[in-house]
Design a protein around this motif. Structure first.
Motif, PDB file in Angstrom:
ATOM      1  N   LYS A 160     -37.158   9.532  -4.409  1.00  0.00           N
ATOM      2  CA  LYS A 160     -38.255   8.593  -4.184  1.00  0.00           C
ATOM      3  C   LYS A 160     -39.516   9.052  -4.910  1.00  0.00           C
ATOM      4  O   LYS A 160     -40.192   8.273  -5.577  1.00  0.00           O
ATOM      5  CB  LYS A 160     -38.499   8.493  -2.678  1.00  0.00           C
ATOM      6  N   GLN A 190     -39.147   8.740  -8.676  1.00  0.00           N
ATOM      7  CA  GLN A 190     -39.251   7.343  -9.097  1.00  0.00           C
ATOM      8  C   GLN A 190     -40.716   6.895  -9.090  1.00  0.00           C
ATOM      9  O   GLN A 190     -41.188   6.259 -10.031  1.00  0.00           O
ATOM     10  CB  GLN A 190     -38.431   6.500  -8.125  1.00  0.00           C
ATOM     11  N   MET A 191     -41.454   7.270  -8.065  1.00  0.00           N
ATOM     12  CA  MET A 191     -42.873   6.946  -8.022  1.00  0.00           C
ATOM     13  C   MET A 191     -43.593   7.600  -9.205  1.00  0.00           C
ATOM     14  O   MET A 191     -44.486   7.014  -9.807  1.00  0.00           O
ATOM     15  CB  MET A 191     -43.495   7.423  -6.706  1.00  0.00           C
ATOM     16  N   TYR A 197     -32.850   5.055 -12.608  1.00  0.00           N
ATOM     17  CA  TYR A 197     -32.775   4.934 -11.154  1.00  0.00           C
ATOM     18  C   TYR A 197     -31.503   5.614 -10.657  1.00  0.00           C
ATOM     19  O   TYR A 197     -31.539   6.457  -9.786  1.00  0.00           O
ATOM     20  CB  TYR A 197     -32.746   3.457 -10.735  1.00  0.00           C
ATOM     21  N   LEU A 216     -45.846   5.467 -16.255  1.00  0.00           N
ATOM     22  CA  LEU A 216     -45.829   4.226 -17.029  1.00  0.00           C
ATOM     23  C   LEU A 216     -47.148   3.468 -16.854  1.00  0.00           C
ATOM     24  O   LEU A 216     -47.706   2.925 -17.810  1.00  0.00           O
ATOM     25  CB  LEU A 216     -44.663   3.340 -16.583  1.00  0.00           C
ATOM     26  N   LEU A 222     -43.144   5.524 -12.269  1.00  0.00           N
ATOM     27  CA  LEU A 222     -43.978   4.313 -12.252  1.00  0.00           C
ATOM     28  C   LEU A 222     -45.449   4.657 -12.519  1.00  0.00           C
ATOM     29  O   LEU A 222     -46.148   3.936 -13.225  1.00  0.00           O
ATOM     30  CB  LEU A 222     -43.820   3.591 -10.907  1.00  0.00           C
ATOM     31  N   TRP A 223     -45.888   5.767 -11.969  1.00  0.00           N
ATOM     32  CA  TRP A 223     -47.282   6.182 -12.211  1.00  0.00           C
ATOM     33  C   TRP A 223     -47.500   6.536 -13.681  1.00  0.00           C
ATOM     34  O   TRP A 223     -48.516   6.177 -14.277  1.00  0.00           O
ATOM     35  CB  TRP A 223     -47.645   7.377 -11.323  1.00  0.00           C
TER      36      TRP A 223
END
Lengths: 449, 449, 449
Positions: A401, A404-405, A391, A411, A408-409
C-alpha cells in the motif's frame, strides 16, 4: 558500527599528542597518519602566496619549550602537552622574574586545573598556557624561559582525498587540522571524516566526494583561492564581480562550478546531541537533507541558522561563494566549558558518539545521493500501472500500500520542480520508499531524471 | 526631552481655541503660529481648482454663531467653543421653535456633558453641536438662531516645511490641520511634527524631510495633485495609466519619484500606547523601521495592518501612488470615547505622552537615515580584518566581541539585497552596533553603498 | 431546501438497486433516470479506444448470479444485492465443493453481517461477496455456482449536462457513476450534482457549468482524452510536451483552455462534517472559495491537502492537466467503516445531509461566479464618492458603514492583482458586501473588470 567507533577512537588517540598549528610539521605528521587510512593528496603552498584577501604566513615549527625554576625543574613543559605553548610563539631564551613572566602566561582562573589553548598567528608574540593551580604554586623568583621555535618561510600544508562518484559534481567534506591536543575540536571531526570517506568508497556514490583536511580559516581560504573554478566555474581573479558572482534567481547554489553541496565536520565526538548549522542560504539542498534525516532519525538534535562565525563554513558561505555548505557537530562551536582547554581531551570524546555522528553522515549522504528531480513522462491522467506490473508486483509485499502511494506521489509531483525529498516530505512517506518507487517508475519508463 | 514636552503642550494650548476647518482663516492663523517655531512655505490654492478627482471647495469663514432664548441669553455660543457649530455651516439668521430647531441639533446622548464634532463639507447644511444636558434644559418655545458664516470663492491653505538632507530623496511627515478645538486630534500631532522638524534640523539628516501641514483628505489630495512628479516621477495627468503606475516587481515604493518614505502623525498626545499602522504595502522600509524601533524600545505598543480608512495615509497609499507611508498615533483613529468630542481637550493630552511620541519618531528616523544596502567588495572568503586594524582597534572596548560579530554579519549579508536593518534583525544585534560596524568597514574600503 | 433533500433522497432510492460498473447497462439505466431530472448528453465510447495511457475495456453486463446448495436454495443471490458479485466477474457455471469455492469468496470478518464491495476490472476473475455469517452457516459440500455475465466488445458510457453561462469559461462538476448499491459512494454525490445543476439553471450563471456523470478513473480519463482542447487549449496528442503543458509562472490553472475551475462530488450524504480536499495546486481559486465559504458558513468542516489518491481529482489534477479542481465530500474517501460495504446503504445517507452539501455548493458557486479582479480607474487618491451619490445613497441603510468601508477596500485593492475574495479576506468584510460595493463602483464607472 561500534567497531568503527573504536577504530575512530584509536585514530584520535594517535593524533592527540601531536602539536598541530596552521602550518608546520605537526600538520604534516597528522596527514601522514590519516594517509594510512585513506590515501591523501598533500598540497604545500609557499609562504607569501596571495590567497584571496590573505597571504600564506611563515611556517612555524617548535621543538621544545619550558619554564624551569632555578633548580632546573621544568614547571611548565611542552613535552607534557602541546597546549602549554602559545601557538605561533616566537622563540625566546631568557631568564626573568615571575613578575616579568606573568604578562606572557595564560590561565583559566575559573577552571584552575585546566590549561587553556591560545594562539597569536598574525601578531608576533610568545607565551605559555598553564593551569591556574600551577601558576599559584610558582614562588616568586627567577625562571628560565625557553621556546625553541622557528618562524620562517616555508609552506602551508593541506590535503585532499577524493571518493570518485558516478558524476563529476562534487560534495565537499571539510575538517580543520590546525588544533593541537584537543580531542573533540577537532580530532573527532577528522576521524569521522576519515571513516566516512572509507565508507563511501565501499560503493561508487552518485556524487564525487572531496574530503579536505586543512588548517582553519587560512587553509579553507587557500583551498578556495586555488579551486575557484571548481567552486564557481570561473576564477574570481579574472574579472568576476560580486554582482556576477551572485547566482541568478532560481539558480542552484554553486551552479557555476562542480561543488554542489558540502559539510563542515567539527566537534564530532562529545556526548551532546547532534547540531546542524544551516548554510547561509538556509534553503540549500544539504540543509533540507540534514533537517530531514535528523528529524526522521528521531535523534534528539538541534538545527540552527547560519551565523558568520564558527568553523570554515564561514569561508565556504562567504557571499561571493555562497555555497550550499552546512556544518555538523555535536555540541556546537564554543558551546561547552571544555572548549579550547586541556579538558577537551581523550575522556571528553567517545567511540559511541563518533559512531553516531558517522551513522548520521552516512544516512544524510545516502539521501543526498539518491535525491533527484524527475519528470513524469505520462503526465496526462494517471498512467495505467497495472498493465506494467507495478500493481501486481506489489501484491505479495507487506508495504504494498505504501509503495503504491509512493508511486502515485512521485507521478503527481514529478514536474521537474519537486525532488524526491520534496515528495517524501509532502507525502509523509519515508524517503527510501519514495526513492524505491521512483526506481520502479524509472525502470518502467514512466519518469525521466 | 521633558522640556520639549512642555513646549509642545504650550503650542497645543495656543492652537486649541482656533476654529479650524478644511479652508479659511482658522487654518491660516494656525499656520502663522507654527511658523513661529519652524518657517513655513504657505500655499493658497483657489476654489474650483481641479485636484485629482476632487475640486477645491469654497472657502468657509465664521465670525459668530449662537442660539439665544427669548430673553436674549445665548444657550449655545460659538464663542465658548468652536465645536458648537457644524463645520461648513451655511449662514442662518432666523427665529424658530425648538421643535423646528431640533433637526439641526447634534448631541451625544450617551455622554450628556460632551459636545460632539460634526461637519458637512460637501452638502449645504447648517447646524449646532451641544451637550445633551444643555438640550434637555432648553424649554420649548422660540429661539433666535444665528450663524454668521460665509461660503465664498477663496482658497484652500496648506503649508510645507523642509529640513534639507544630504540627498534629495524625501521623507514626508504629514499631519492634518483642519480640526477645530480638539487637542489630540490633531493638535498633538501638529506639535510633535513641529518639534520633530526642529530636532531634525539640529544635524543635517541623510534624507530631506518634508513636513506637510494640510487639511485632511482635500489637503492631502491637493498636495498630491500638485506634487505628482515629486511623488511618482511623472504626472498622472500625462498619460500615466494605473498599470504603469504600479511599480515593477522588486522596485521600491515610489521608485519613480523623490518621496521614498513617509509618516502620518495623528492622535499623538493621549495616554494610550503607541500604535503604528503599516502602509498598504506592509513591507515598505518605513514599516520595517517602525516595527523594529517599537520592538527594540520595549515600549508597550501595537502594530496594525493597513486599512483604507483613517487619516491621510488613505491618500498617500491609494493604489496609484502606493507610497511607503505609514501612520503613527497613540490610541488610533476613532479608538477612544473622547474622539471627535469636546472631551478631546487639553486634559486629554499630556507633555509626557507627546514627548514619548517625539522620542520614538526621532529613534525611527535615526534608523531610517542610517539604513543602507552595502555591497561587500571582498566577498570571496572573509577579508583579513586584523591587518586593517579592525580587530586590534577593538581590543580595549567592552563591546569588542559584539562589534566584531557585527562586522562579520555585515560582510556576510552585504550582497546588495540586505539592508543594515535586515542585518540587525537577522543577527539579533542592536542596529547601532551594526551601523557602526558598517561605518568601520566602509572606512576600510571593504564595503560600498 | 428540505424539499430538495427529500427529492435527492428519492433519487438515491431509485438508483440504489441498479448494478452499476465502469461499463454496461447499469450505467445506462442510471443515466436514463438522471435524465428525467436534467437533460443529459450521453456518450458511448467503443471498447478498444485509446484514452491517454489507457484503453477502453470490454463492456460487462450481468443478468443473474448465485450460489445454491444441493437443495437448490440460493444462499448468495445477486438478485438480493448487486454487491454479491465481484465486479467484472467473468462468467462461471459449475458445481464445486465449498473448499474449492472459498478462494472466490470475499467477506469482512470484522463486520460479519456486512457484504464487501470488490471488483477486478483489469484481471479476469470471478467471485462472490457475502457476509461472514452467511459463509459461516454454509455447510461443507457441493454448491452450484453460476454467474451469468458477459464481457464483450461494446462501449463505455458517460454523460454530460451543461448549464450555459454568460461566458464560455467552464466550471466542471464531476461525480462517479460506477459503484453498484452503495448509497453514499456515490449515489448521494450523483443526487447533489443533479440538483445543483437544476438550481444553477434557475438563473443564468456567470460561468458555464459542465456536469460529468462518468465511471471513476477510466471515465474521467476518457473524458479528459476527448476534451484535451477544452481543458488545455491544445491536444496533448499533438506535440504538447509535459514542459509546455505546465503553465508559466503566474499563469492561471488551465489558462490554455476553457475549464477554469472544478469540483469532484463524492460521499455527499453521510452524517459527517463537510470535508474539502484542495487541488494539487492548493492555491487555485476554487480552493480559496471553498475554504472561505466553509469558514464563513461556520459549519464544522475540514480542509485537507491534495493527495494523489481518492476520486477523479486524481485525474483532473495529474501534473499534465493540473486543473484547479478540488473535491467536496462529507466523511472523505475510505474514512468510514461502512465504506465499500453493504452498510453504505439507504440508512447511511439522509435528506438533511444531502441538502446541507447542496447548500454549501450553491454558496460556493455564488462566490465563484461573482469573484472578479477589478482595476481602479481613479487610483490617485480616493475618488470623491459623495458627488457620485455613493455616500448619500447609503444614508438610510443600516449597513451603510460596512458598505462604505467595502467601497474603500475595493478601491484600495483593485490594482488588477486582488480579487473580490481577496478583498473580503483582507478586510474581514462579508463577500456579499464587497461584491455589492464593487457593483456600485462599477456602476459609477470607478472600476473596470
Amino acid at each position: 558500527m561500534s567497531a568503527a567507533g573504536e577504530e575512530m577512537y584509536a585514530l584520535v588517540e594517535r593524533l592527540y599528542p601531536l602539536c598541530r598549528s596552521i602550518t608546520g610539521d605537526g600538520v604534516r605528521a597528522t596527514l601522514e597518519i590519516i594517509d594510512e587510512y585513506v590515501p591523501l593528496q598533500v598540497h604545500e603552498v609557499p609562504t607569501g602566496t596571495q590567497v584571496l584577501d590573505w597571504t600564506v604566513p611563515q611556517e612555524w615549527n617548535i621543538r621544545d619549550a619550558y619554564i624551569a625554576d632555578t633548580a632546573g625543574n621544568r614547571v611548565v613543559d611542552f613535552a607534557a602537552s602541546s597546549l602549554h605553548v602559545l601557538g605561533y610563539s616566537v622563540p625566546v631564551s631568557a631568564t626573568m622574574s615571575l613578575a616579568e613572566l606573568r604578562g606572557h602566561l595564560h590561565t583559566l582562573p575559573d577552571h584552575p586545573t585546566w590549561v587553556p589553548y591560545r594562539t597569536s598567528y598574525y601578531k608576533p608574540e610568545w607565551g605559555f598556557c598553564l593551569a591556574q593551580e600551577t601558576l599559584d604554586a610558582m614562588p616568586d623568583g627567577e625562571y628560565e624561559v625557553r621556546i625553541d621555535s622557528t618562524l620562517a618561510d616555508g609552506h602551508l600544508t593541506y590535503a585532499e582525498h577524493v571518493v570518485p562518484g558516478q558524476v563529476a559534481d562534487e560534495v565537499i567534506v571539510s575538517c580543520h587540522v590546525c588544533h593541537p591536543s584537543l580531542a573533540n575540536d577537532n580530532l573527532a571531526g577528522i576521524a569521522v571524516a576519515t571513516f566516512l570517506a572509507r565508507a563511501l568508497a565501499e560503493q561508487t556514490p552518485w556524487y564525487t566526494y572531496r574530503f579536505l583536511f586543512a588548517p582553519g580559516t587560512i587553509g579553507a581560504i587557500t583551498w578556495l583561492a586555488r579551486n575557484a573554478e571548481r567552486v564557481k566555474g570561473v576564477s574570481p581573479a579574472h574579472g568576476d564581480t560580486p554582482a556576477r558572482a551572485k547566482p541568478s534567481v532560481g539558480e542552484e547554489p554553486g551552479a557555476g562550478g562542480r561543488v554542489k553541496h558540502g559539510l563542515v565536520l567539527a566537534c564530532a565526538g562529545d556526548p551532546g546531541r547532534l547540531t546542524y548549522k544551516q548554510s547561509r542560504r538556509g534553503d540549500a539542498e544539504i540543509d533540507q537533507v540534514m533537517r530531514h534525516v535528523l528529524l526522521a532519525s528521531e535523534r534528539p538534535h538541534r538545527v540552527v541558522e547560519f551565523t558568520p562565525y564558527g568553523y570554515d563554513e564561514r569561508q565556504f558561505c562567504s557571499p561571493g561563494f555562497d555555497l550550499g555548505v552546512g556544518s555538523l557537530s555535536r555540541t556546537p562551536y564554543a558551546g561547552y566549558p571544555e572548549y579550547h582547554t586541556s579538558a577537551d581531551n581523550l575522556d571528553f570524546v567517545s567511540p559511541k558518539a563518533m559512531a553516531d555522528t558517522l551513522v548520521l553522515c552516512r544516512e544524510a549522504f545516502t539521501v543526498l545521493d539518491r535525491n533527484r528531480r524527475y519528470v513524469n513522462l505520462s503526465p496526462y491522467g494517471e498512467p495505467q500501472l497495472g498493465r506494467r506490473g507495478l500493481y501486481d508486483s506489489l501484491g505479495g509485499r507487506s508495504d504494498a500500500k505504501q509503495a503504491q502511494m509512493a508511486m502515485l506521489w512521485v507521478l503527481s509531483l514529478s514536474d521537474g520542480e519537486h525532488s524526491l525529498l520534496d515528495v517524501a516530505e509532502r507525502s509523509g512517506l519515508p524517503f527510501d520508499t519514495v526513492a524505491a518507487a521512483a526506481d520502479a517508475l524509472h525502470g518502467a519508463g514512466l519518469i525521466k531524471a
